[in-house]
Design a protein around this motif. Structure first.
Motif, PDB file in Angstrom:
ATOM      1  N   HIS A  24       0.835  -1.205   0.000  1.00  0.00           N
ATOM      2  CA  HIS A  24       0.000   0.000   0.000  1.00  0.00           C
ATOM      3  C   HIS A  24       0.866   1.250   0.000  1.00  0.00           C
ATOM      4  O   HIS A  24       0.662   2.175  -0.806  1.00  0.00           O
ATOM      5  N   ASP A  25       1.855   1.302   0.899  1.00  0.00           N
ATOM      6  CA  ASP A  25       2.739   2.475   0.962  1.00  0.00           C
ATOM      7  C   ASP A  25       3.555   2.615  -0.323  1.00  0.00           C
ATOM      8  O   ASP A  25       3.781   3.728  -0.817  1.00  0.00           O
ATOM      9  N   TYR A  26       4.002   1.496  -0.864  1.00  0.00           N
ATOM     10  CA  TYR A  26       4.776   1.490  -2.110  1.00  0.00           C
ATOM     11  C   TYR A  26       3.947   2.062  -3.262  1.00  0.00           C
ATOM     12  O   TYR A  26       4.414   2.913  -4.035  1.00  0.00           O
ATOM     13  N   ALA A  27       2.696   1.602  -3.381  1.00  0.00           N
ATOM     14  CA  ALA A  27       1.835   2.074  -4.466  1.00  0.00           C
ATOM     15  C   ALA A  27       1.470   3.544  -4.279  1.00  0.00           C
ATOM     16  O   ALA A  27       1.411   4.305  -5.261  1.00  0.00           O
ATOM     17  N   THR A  66       3.903   6.451 -24.183  1.00  0.00           N
ATOM     18  CA  THR A  66       3.620   5.021 -24.287  1.00  0.00           C
ATOM     19  C   THR A  66       4.573   4.206 -23.422  1.00  0.00           C
ATOM     20  O   THR A  66       4.163   3.238 -22.766  1.00  0.00           O
ATOM     21  N   LEU A  67       5.833   4.590 -23.386  1.00  0.00           N
ATOM     22  CA  LEU A  67       6.848   3.847 -22.634  1.00  0.00           C
ATOM     23  C   LEU A  67       6.708   4.043 -21.125  1.00  0.00           C
ATOM     24  O   LEU A  67       6.789   3.065 -20.358  1.00  0.00           O
ATOM     25  N   LEU A  68       6.482   5.273 -20.692  1.00  0.00           N
ATOM     26  CA  LEU A  68       6.454   5.549 -19.253  1.00  0.00           C
ATOM     27  C   LEU A  68       5.350   4.790 -18.518  1.00  0.00           C
ATOM     28  O   LEU A  68       5.606   4.201 -17.455  1.00  0.00           O
ATOM     29  N   PRO A  69       4.093   4.750 -19.029  1.00  0.00           N
ATOM     30  CA  PRO A  69       3.080   3.947 -18.320  1.00  0.00           C
ATOM     31  C   PRO A  69       3.435   2.471 -18.228  1.00  0.00           C
ATOM     32  O   PRO A  69       3.142   1.817 -17.220  1.00  0.00           O
ATOM     33  N   VAL A  70       4.085   1.927 -19.256  1.00  0.00           N
ATOM     34  CA  VAL A  70       4.497   0.520 -19.206  1.00  0.00           C
ATOM     35  C   VAL A  70       5.520   0.314 -18.093  1.00  0.00           C
ATOM     36  O   VAL A  70       5.442  -0.657 -17.321  1.00  0.00           O
ATOM     37  N   LEU A  71       6.481   1.215 -17.990  1.00  0.00           N
ATOM     38  CA  LEU A  71       7.485   1.106 -16.933  1.00  0.00           C
ATOM     39  C   LEU A  71       6.851   1.239 -15.551  1.00  0.00           C
ATOM     40  O   LEU A  71       7.245   0.540 -14.607  1.00  0.00           O
ATOM     41  N   VAL A  72       5.858   2.117 -15.417  1.00  0.00           N
ATOM     42  CA  VAL A  72       5.179   2.285 -14.136  1.00  0.00           C
ATOM     43  C   VAL A  72       4.435   1.014 -13.752  1.00  0.00           C
ATOM     44  O   VAL A  72       4.473   0.571 -12.595  1.00  0.00           O
ATOM     45  N   LEU A  73       3.746   0.390 -14.707  1.00  0.00           N
ATOM     46  CA  LEU A  73       3.021  -0.847 -14.423  1.00  0.00           C
ATOM     47  C   LEU A  73       3.973  -1.962 -14.007  1.00  0.00           C
ATOM     48  O   LEU A  73       3.678  -2.727 -13.078  1.00  0.00           O
ATOM     49  N   VAL A  74       5.115  -2.074 -14.667  1.00  0.00           N
ATOM     50  CA  VAL A  74       6.105  -3.073 -14.269  1.00  0.00           C
ATOM     51  C   VAL A  74       6.637  -2.764 -12.871  1.00  0.00           C
ATOM     52  O   VAL A  74       6.829  -3.667 -12.048  1.00  0.00           O
ATOM     53  N   PHE A  75       6.844  -1.500 -12.595  1.00  0.00           N
ATOM     54  CA  PHE A  75       7.361  -1.064 -11.304  1.00  0.00           C
ATOM     55  C   PHE A  75       6.400  -1.430 -10.173  1.00  0.00           C
ATOM     56  O   PHE A  75       6.823  -1.787  -9.071  1.00  0.00           O
ATOM     57  N   ILE A  76       5.091  -1.364 -10.439  1.00  0.00           N
ATOM     58  CA  ILE A  76       4.091  -1.706  -9.425  1.00  0.00           C
ATOM     59  C   ILE A  76       3.819  -3.207  -9.398  1.00  0.00           C
ATOM     60  O   ILE A  76       3.592  -3.794  -8.334  1.00  0.00           O
ATOM     61  N   ALA A  77       3.851  -3.855 -10.551  1.00  0.00           N
ATOM     62  CA  ALA A  77       3.488  -5.272 -10.620  1.00  0.00           C
ATOM     63  C   ALA A  77       4.510  -6.176  -9.941  1.00  0.00           C
ATOM     64  O   ALA A  77       4.150  -7.238  -9.432  1.00  0.00           O
ATOM     65  N   PRO A  79       6.355  -5.988  -6.977  1.00  0.00           N
ATOM     66  CA  PRO A  79       6.022  -6.346  -5.584  1.00  0.00           C
ATOM     67  C   PRO A  79       4.620  -6.908  -5.435  1.00  0.00           C
ATOM     68  O   PRO A  79       4.337  -7.654  -4.503  1.00  0.00           O
ATOM     69  N   SER A  80       3.717  -6.560  -6.364  1.00  0.00           N
ATOM     70  CA  SER A  80       2.355  -7.085  -6.291  1.00  0.00           C
ATOM     71  C   SER A  80       2.346  -8.598  -6.483  1.00  0.00           C
ATOM     72  O   SER A  80       1.633  -9.317  -5.771  1.00  0.00           O
ATOM     73  N   MET A  81       3.124  -9.109  -7.417  1.00  0.00           N
ATOM     74  CA  MET A  81       3.171 -10.550  -7.662  1.00  0.00           C
ATOM     75  C   MET A  81       3.731 -11.283  -6.447  1.00  0.00           C
ATOM     76  O   MET A  81       3.264 -12.374  -6.091  1.00  0.00           O
ATOM     77  N   ARG A  82       4.714 -10.700  -5.803  1.00  0.00           N
ATOM     78  CA  ARG A  82       5.281 -11.326  -4.609  1.00  0.00           C
ATOM     79  C   ARG A  82       4.245 -11.393  -3.495  1.00  0.00           C
ATOM     80  O   ARG A  82       4.103 -12.413  -2.811  1.00  0.00           O
ATOM     81  N   THR A  83       3.497 -10.307  -3.296  1.00  0.00           N
ATOM     82  CA  THR A  83       2.468 -10.283  -2.259  1.00  0.00           C
ATOM     83  C   THR A  83       1.377 -11.302  -2.540  1.00  0.00           C
ATOM     84  O   THR A  83       0.923 -12.011  -1.636  1.00  0.00           O
ATOM     85  N   LEU A  84       0.940 -11.407  -3.796  1.00  0.00           N
ATOM     86  CA  LEU A  84      -0.088 -12.380  -4.155  1.00  0.00           C
ATOM     87  C   LEU A  84       0.396 -13.807  -3.918  1.00  0.00           C
ATOM     88  O   LEU A  84      -0.366 -14.668  -3.466  1.00  0.00           O
ATOM     89  N   TYR A  85       1.649 -14.070  -4.194  1.00  0.00           N
ATOM     90  CA  TYR A  85       2.199 -15.414  -3.966  1.00  0.00           C
ATOM     91  C   TYR A  85       2.160 -15.758  -2.486  1.00  0.00           C
ATOM     92  O   TYR A  85       1.789 -16.874  -2.100  1.00  0.00           O
TER      93      TYR A  85
END
Length: 226
Positions: A24-27, A66-77, A79-85
């Motif tokens: 939450h704090d990261y996002a 186009t590039l910056l939103p993709v980088l932002v999504l990767v940046f958020i995804a 830690p999100s994948m780790r939390t979901l695991y």
């Protein structure tokens, strides 16, 4: 428990909730950086002649937005994948508890260790002990051993309910005809409160959840108490 005028989330009482608070704090920090960057860019564009000079060639601009939103999504995804695991970790639970939602109370079944089964109703205000929270205390608490991986099987017998403990960081829907499951661990002794977070009828707000985490030796004594 929440405090008056509290702005942040409740203190984490489990590793799961610690991970959720971190994400939450990261996002939120990422969103703050994005908001400030966009605001500064708009101010610069509208107050200078940058638009006429540097942004007249739209090819570079289109590439960047186009590039910056993709980088932002990767940046958020990441830690999100780790939390979901971690939330879906189902390996070797020490104890399985089945809970059923009813209008408007919960029932618990400890099928792994005998046949202990009981219903949990909200304690009426006249019967509350000193210090017990109103609308959150119950007559029979769900009791678990501390530092043990618990698997909770959740379902319902009538309508949709939702079993939720905010400080532990767990929530799952109780759906008639379907069995949902979640795992959690409580590393601390204490009493944790929650409520049904699904609007399940006129007494929805009188369907609390109370869980007590106690040492293993005390849990064994409680388990064999009628």
């Amino acid at each position: 428990m929440a405090e008056p005028l509290q702005l942040a989330l409740n203190n984490a009482m489990s590793p799961t909730m610690e991970e959720l608070i971190y994400f939450h704090d990261y996002a939120m920090a990422t969103s703050l950086v994005i908001g400030l960057s966009v605001s500064i860019t708009l101010m610069v564009i509208t107050t200078t002649k940058l638009y006429d000079s540097a942004l007249s060639d739209a090819n570079q601009l289109e590439f960047m937005w186009t590039l910056l939103p993709v980088l932002v999504l990767v940046f958020i995804a990441t830690p999100s994948m780790r939390t979901l695991y971690l939330l879906e970790n189902q390996e070797s639970p020490h104890l399985t508890i089945k809970t059923l939602g009813h209008q408007w109370y919960w029932s618990y079944e400890y099928s792994d260790l005998g046949d202990k089964t009981f219903d949990s109703y909200m304690t009426q205000e006249l019967n509350l002990e000193n210090g017990s929270p109103r609308l959150l205390e119950v007559d029979h608490r769900m009791v678990i051993p501390t530092n043990s991986l618990i698997r909770l099987l959740v379902s319902a017998e009538d309508v949709l309910h939702s079993w939720t403990l905010p400080t532990i960081g767990i929530k799952t829907d109780a759906i008639p005809g379907r069995l949902n499951q979640l795992t959690f661990i409580s590393p601390r002794h204490g009493v944790f409160y929650g409520q049904c977070s699904e609007i399940c009828g006129m007494n929805h707000s009188f369907m609390p959840i109370t869980m007590e985490s106690i040492p293993v030796k005390h849990f064994e004594n409680w388990l064999h108490t009628p």
